[in-house]
Design a protein around this motif. Structure first.
Motif, PDB file in Angstrom:
ATOM      1  N   SER A  20       0.826  -1.200   0.000  1.00  0.00           N
ATOM      2  CA  SER A  20       0.000   0.000   0.000  1.00  0.00           C
ATOM      3  C   SER A  20       0.861   1.251   0.000  1.00  0.00           C
ATOM      4  O   SER A  20       0.374   2.326   0.267  1.00  0.00           O
ATOM      5  CB  SER A  20      -0.910  -0.003   1.220  1.00  0.00           C
ATOM      6  OG  SER A  20      -0.130   0.170   2.356  1.00  0.00           O
ATOM      7  N   THR A  86      10.322  -0.205  18.453  1.00  0.00           N
ATOM      8  CA  THR A  86      11.256  -1.306  18.213  1.00  0.00           C
ATOM      9  C   THR A  86      12.472  -1.176  19.129  1.00  0.00           C
ATOM     10  O   THR A  86      12.873  -2.134  19.802  1.00  0.00           O
ATOM     11  CB  THR A  86      11.687  -1.324  16.729  1.00  0.00           C
ATOM     12  OG1 THR A  86      10.508  -1.287  15.930  1.00  0.00           O
ATOM     13  CG2 THR A  86      12.494  -2.542  16.393  1.00  0.00           C
ATOM     14  N   ASP A 181       4.276  -6.136  24.143  1.00  0.00           N
ATOM     15  CA  ASP A 181       4.375  -5.241  22.993  1.00  0.00           C
ATOM     16  C   ASP A 181       2.969  -4.700  22.815  1.00  0.00           C
ATOM     17  O   ASP A 181       2.073  -5.384  22.316  1.00  0.00           O
ATOM     18  CB  ASP A 181       4.838  -6.040  21.763  1.00  0.00           C
ATOM     19  CG  ASP A 181       4.832  -5.189  20.501  1.00  0.00           C
ATOM     20  OD1 ASP A 181       4.169  -4.130  20.496  1.00  0.00           O
ATOM     21  OD2 ASP A 181       5.471  -5.594  19.519  1.00  0.00           O
ATOM     22  N   HIS A 184      -0.020  -1.187  19.567  1.00  0.00           N
ATOM     23  CA  HIS A 184      -1.341  -0.721  19.095  1.00  0.00           C
ATOM     24  C   HIS A 184      -2.247  -0.314  20.258  1.00  0.00           C
ATOM     25  O   HIS A 184      -3.441  -0.096  20.029  1.00  0.00           O
ATOM     26  CB  HIS A 184      -2.068  -1.848  18.344  1.00  0.00           C
ATOM     27  CG  HIS A 184      -1.322  -2.427  17.184  1.00  0.00           C
ATOM     28  ND1 HIS A 184      -1.828  -3.423  16.392  1.00  0.00           N
ATOM     29  CD2 HIS A 184      -0.103  -2.138  16.653  1.00  0.00           C
ATOM     30  CE1 HIS A 184      -0.962  -3.749  15.447  1.00  0.00           C
ATOM     31  NE2 HIS A 184       0.105  -2.986  15.591  1.00  0.00           N
ATOM     32  N   SER A 205       3.800   2.191  20.584  1.00  0.00           N
ATOM     33  CA  SER A 205       4.372   2.882  19.420  1.00  0.00           C
ATOM     34  C   SER A 205       3.698   4.240  19.211  1.00  0.00           C
ATOM     35  O   SER A 205       2.476   4.362  19.347  1.00  0.00           O
ATOM     36  CB  SER A 205       4.173   2.038  18.155  1.00  0.00           C
ATOM     37  OG  SER A 205       4.583   2.767  17.019  1.00  0.00           O
ATOM     38  N   ARG A 331      -4.649  -3.483   3.992  1.00  0.00           N
ATOM     39  CA  ARG A 331      -3.360  -4.137   4.304  1.00  0.00           C
ATOM     40  C   ARG A 331      -3.569  -5.503   4.938  1.00  0.00           C
ATOM     41  O   ARG A 331      -4.515  -5.709   5.695  1.00  0.00           O
ATOM     42  CB  ARG A 331      -2.558  -3.263   5.287  1.00  0.00           C
ATOM     43  CG  ARG A 331      -1.982  -2.010   4.705  1.00  0.00           C
ATOM     44  CD  ARG A 331      -1.036  -2.255   3.559  1.00  0.00           C
ATOM     45  NE  ARG A 331       0.165  -2.943   3.940  1.00  0.00           N
ATOM     46  CZ  ARG A 331       1.352  -2.351   4.127  1.00  0.00           C
ATOM     47  NH1 ARG A 331       1.494  -1.062   3.936  1.00  0.00           N
ATOM     48  NH2 ARG A 331       2.405  -3.059   4.482  1.00  0.00           N
ATOM     49  N   TYR A 333      -2.362  -7.110   7.576  1.00  0.00           N
ATOM     50  CA  TYR A 333      -1.639  -7.164   8.857  1.00  0.00           C
ATOM     51  C   TYR A 333      -2.183  -8.326   9.654  1.00  0.00           C
ATOM     52  O   TYR A 333      -3.326  -8.283  10.070  1.00  0.00           O
ATOM     53  CB  TYR A 333      -1.821  -5.879   9.649  1.00  0.00           C
ATOM     54  CG  TYR A 333      -1.094  -4.685   9.092  1.00  0.00           C
ATOM     55  CD1 TYR A 333       0.207  -4.777   8.613  1.00  0.00           C
ATOM     56  CD2 TYR A 333      -1.723  -3.447   9.037  1.00  0.00           C
ATOM     57  CE1 TYR A 333       0.874  -3.667   8.106  1.00  0.00           C
ATOM     58  CE2 TYR A 333      -1.065  -2.328   8.538  1.00  0.00           C
ATOM     59  CZ  TYR A 333       0.236  -2.456   8.073  1.00  0.00           C
ATOM     60  OH  TYR A 333       0.886  -1.356   7.580  1.00  0.00           O
TER      61      TYR A 333
HETATM   62  N1  T4K Z   1       4.996  -4.092  17.399  1.00  0.00           N
HETATM   63  C1  T4K Z   1       3.891  -4.097  16.637  1.00  0.00           C
HETATM   64  C2  T4K Z   1       2.799  -5.060  16.950  1.00  0.00           C
HETATM   65  C3  T4K Z   1       3.768  -3.184  15.577  1.00  0.00           C
HETATM   66  O1  T4K Z   1       2.665  -3.204  14.793  1.00  0.00           O
HETATM   67  C4  T4K Z   1       4.820  -2.276  15.335  1.00  0.00           C
HETATM   68  C5  T4K Z   1       4.738  -1.344  14.227  1.00  0.00           C
HETATM   69  C6  T4K Z   1       5.942  -2.299  16.177  1.00  0.00           C
HETATM   70  C7  T4K Z   1       6.004  -3.225  17.207  1.00  0.00           C
HETATM   71  C8  T4K Z   1       7.097  -1.348  15.998  1.00  0.00           C
HETATM   72  O2  T4K Z   1       6.696  -0.004  16.231  1.00  0.00           O
HETATM   73  P1  T4K Z   1       7.639   1.201  15.706  1.00  0.00           P
HETATM   74  O3  T4K Z   1       9.071   0.787  15.909  1.00  0.00           O
HETATM   75  O4  T4K Z   1       7.283   1.430  14.252  1.00  0.00           O
HETATM   76  O5  T4K Z   1       7.261   2.373  16.594  1.00  0.00           O
HETATM   77  C9  T4K Z   1       3.672   0.118   9.547  1.00  0.00           C
HETATM   78  C10 T4K Z   1       4.357   0.980  10.572  1.00  0.00           C
HETATM   79  O6  T4K Z   1       5.554   1.546  10.039  1.00  0.00           O
HETATM   80  C11 T4K Z   1       4.690   0.224  11.839  1.00  0.00           C
HETATM   81  O7  T4K Z   1       4.988   1.185  12.822  1.00  0.00           O
HETATM   82  C12 T4K Z   1       3.477  -0.582  12.297  1.00  0.00           C
HETATM   83  N2  T4K Z   1       3.748  -1.386  13.439  1.00  0.00           N
HETATM   84  C13 T4K Z   1       2.996  -1.486  11.176  1.00  0.00           C
HETATM   85  C14 T4K Z   1       1.785  -2.293  11.578  1.00  0.00           C
HETATM   86  O8  T4K Z   1       2.639  -0.657  10.067  1.00  0.00           O
HETATM   87  P2  T4K Z   1       4.542  -0.878   7.299  1.00  0.00           P
HETATM   88  O9  T4K Z   1       5.789  -1.574   6.899  1.00  0.00           O
HETATM   89  O10 T4K Z   1       3.265  -1.508   6.952  1.00  0.00           O
HETATM   90  O11 T4K Z   1       4.595   0.661   6.830  1.00  0.00           O
HETATM   91  P3  T4K Z   1       4.180   1.373   5.462  1.00  0.00           P
HETATM   92  O12 T4K Z   1       5.253   2.300   5.074  1.00  0.00           O
HETATM   93  O13 T4K Z   1       3.783   0.325   4.472  1.00  0.00           O
HETATM   94  O14 T4K Z   1       2.931   2.256   5.852  1.00  0.00           O
HETATM   95  C15 T4K Z   1       1.772   1.713   6.425  1.00  0.00           C
HETATM   96  C16 T4K Z   1       0.514   2.399   5.920  1.00  0.00           C
HETATM   97  O15 T4K Z   1       0.412   3.707   6.398  1.00  0.00           O
HETATM   98  C17 T4K Z   1       0.403   2.488   4.440  1.00  0.00           C
HETATM   99  O16 T4K Z   1      -0.919   2.107   4.124  1.00  0.00           O
HETATM  100  C18 T4K Z   1       0.659   3.938   4.101  1.00  0.00           C
HETATM  101  C19 T4K Z   1       0.256   4.669   5.353  1.00  0.00           C
HETATM  102  N3  T4K Z   1       1.080   5.824   5.672  1.00  0.00           N
HETATM  103  C20 T4K Z   1       2.306   5.599   6.241  1.00  0.00           C
HETATM  104  C21 T4K Z   1       3.112   6.657   6.589  1.00  0.00           C
HETATM  105  C22 T4K Z   1       4.460   6.426   7.216  1.00  0.00           C
HETATM  106  C23 T4K Z   1       0.633   7.086   5.420  1.00  0.00           C
HETATM  107  O17 T4K Z   1      -0.485   7.262   4.885  1.00  0.00           O
HETATM  108  N4  T4K Z   1       1.430   8.162   5.778  1.00  0.00           N
HETATM  109  C24 T4K Z   1       2.634   7.987   6.369  1.00  0.00           C
HETATM  110  O18 T4K Z   1       3.300   8.981   6.708  1.00  0.00           O
HETATM  111  O19 T4K Z   1       4.618  -0.689   8.890  1.00  0.00           O
END
Ligand code: T4K
Length: 390
Positions: A20, A86, A181, A184, A205, A331, A333
């Motif tokens: 996405s 993380t 953890d 969410h 987070s 997504r 997830y």
């Molecule tokens: N433990 C759990 C259970 C978690 O779910 C997570 C993180 C962590 C630990 C670690 O937390 P952090 O170290 O990140 O604080 C995304 C997030 O980056 C991640 O934080 C989150 N969980 C996870 C469930 O989702 P990706 O790889 O799916 O990110 P990405 O870039 O594909 O973006 C996700 C969605 O958000 C996309 O649909 C686009 C949208 N988006 C994203 C950003 C950054 C936006 O619309 N604008 C934005 O600025 O991990």
């Protein structure tokens, strides 16, 4: 390039890789995890305050305000802000001084960060299965405990909670550490109190996609004062004075601008939760009765951060394809289970409920940027995708 063509290109690209991630410079309307800012005015005033202060990071006044506000809201005595969840998990696992290479039981149905943190802290993940809602299967977790096990890292996903009370008694019975953890979980309440108050510590987070966004960031909560002091030292290179280093540490500090954003969004948490609850109800009403949403238990109060739908077997990816073609960036997830990702494949464990959920779950857009009429439209597209995928 016309707007329509531009959008078609973005969708094309997303379908190609089932990701996405929007094309550069454009964020489509219907996206899981679209960032929310409770009050841009308050945030910008705080940015000005930070710029005027001459103090931009290193445990500054904005970080301290965030920590105090969060600790009160979680009902916990210590809250430590860190650069992201993380690193928070990694620091916590290190600060507990668990025996090197000992086993930490963790569900595979989680974001890969939960497991990476265990490995990066010099410990071994032992994957366990989950229940129907994707929460750690307590009986399976207990059956995996042996003399090499030092901790359970349970994961509170989607804005719901694990069976915290049962996990606490398992951990006590076997004299092992219990960590959560709760990436969410900001604002989630269980029958045994708010998330944030359980186990040795919990980690939240503040990533941009979360209900309380600090752009990036994380919070560790604990009622253990000495653990809190160790974490504060470790997030700042181990410095206990200007020229004195008393432990091995890293740079896991949160900057003042991140803290300003997180504080502003934390102040808007209740309004974000009530908005999310409304959107959840719209999906519940509008989605086909053939699918089920992961829902809160009667004993808990959710933040409804993720709308996670269980699709009928074999149809999830067809529905996703249909949604992506129509500009809805849903997504998977979590997919695949962490035990099936390259670094962990060698574990060869049998986790039937994890595998089933990984193949059937689809998360739909929610959060303050999604309006009720958007959810109606997304649900209609979902239902259409469901019927054409048969
Ligand atoms: N433990 C759990 C259970 C978690 O779910 C997570 C993180 C962590 C630990 C670690 O937390 P952090 O170290 O990140 O604080 C995304 C997030 O980056 C991640 O934080 C989150 N969980 C996870 C469930 O989702 P990706 O790889 O799916 O990110 P990405 O870039 O594909 O973006 C996700 C969605 O958000 C996309 O649909 C686009 C949208 N988006 C994203 C950003 C950054 C936006 O619309 N604008 C934005 O600025 O991990």
């Amino acid at each position: 390039m016309s707007k329509a063509l531009e959008k078609a290109n973005i969708v094309e690209q997303a379908i190609g890789e089932y990701s996405s991630k929007p094309a550069e410079g454009s964020v489509p309307r219907y996206v899981v995890g679209k960032p929310n800012i409770f009050s841009p005015e308050i945030f910008l005033a705080r940015v000005q305050e930070v710029m005027d202060s001459g103090w931009h990071t290193n445990d500054g006044p904005m970080v301290q305000r965030l920590e105090a506000f969060a600790a009160k809201s979680f009902g916990v005595s210590n809250c430590i802000a860190v650069a992201n969840a993380t690193l928070g998990l990694e620091l916590l696992l290190q600060a507990l001084n668990l025996p090197a290479h000992s086993k930490v039981i963790v569900p595979s149905f989680t974001f890969v960060a939960s497991v990476h943190a265990i490995v990066r802290a010099g410990l071994r993940p032992e994957f366990c299965d989950v229940d129907e809602r994707g929460m750690i299967d307590c009986a399976h977790a207990e059956s995996l405990i042996d003399s090499d096990t030092s901790a359970i890292l349970a994961v509170n996903i989607y804005g719901f909670a694990c069976d915290v009370g049962r996990l606490e008694s398992i951990a006590q019975r076997h004299r092992i550490q219990l960590l959560f953890d709760s990436a969410h979980g900001v604002g989630v309440k269980t029958s045994t109190g708010s998330l944030g108050q359980h186990g040795s510590a919990e980690v939240f987070s503040l990533h941009a996609t979360k209900i309380v966004s600090g752009f990036e960031g994380g919070l560790i909560t604990t009622n253990n004062a000495s653990l809190a002091s160790a974490l504060r030292l470790a997030r700042n290179f181990g410095f206990s004075g200007y020229d004195q280093v008393s432990c091995v540490g890293t740079n896991a500090k949160l900057s003042e601008i991140h803290a300003a954003m997180a504080l502003t969004n934390f102040e808007g948490l209740e309004s974000a939760i009530s908005h999310n609850a409304k959107i959840f109800c719209v999906y519940e009403k509008e989605l086909s009765p053939e699918v089920r949403l992961i829902s809160p238990l009667a004993s808990e109060s959710s933040n409804y951060q993720y709308v996670a739908v269980k699709c009928p077997a074999g149809l999830r990816d067809h529905i996703l394809d249909h949604l992506l073609k129509n500009g809805v960036f849903a997504r998977r997830y979590f997919y695949p289970g962490v035990h099936q990702m390259d670094p962990y494949r060698a574990c060869q464990v049998d986790l039937p409920r994890t595998n089933a959920l990984c193949d059937s779950i689809l998360c739909l857009p929610t959060g303050p940027p999604v309006l009720a009429e958007d959810a109606v439209q997304i649900a209609a597209l979902f239902n259409a995708g469901l019927s054409i995928s048969r």
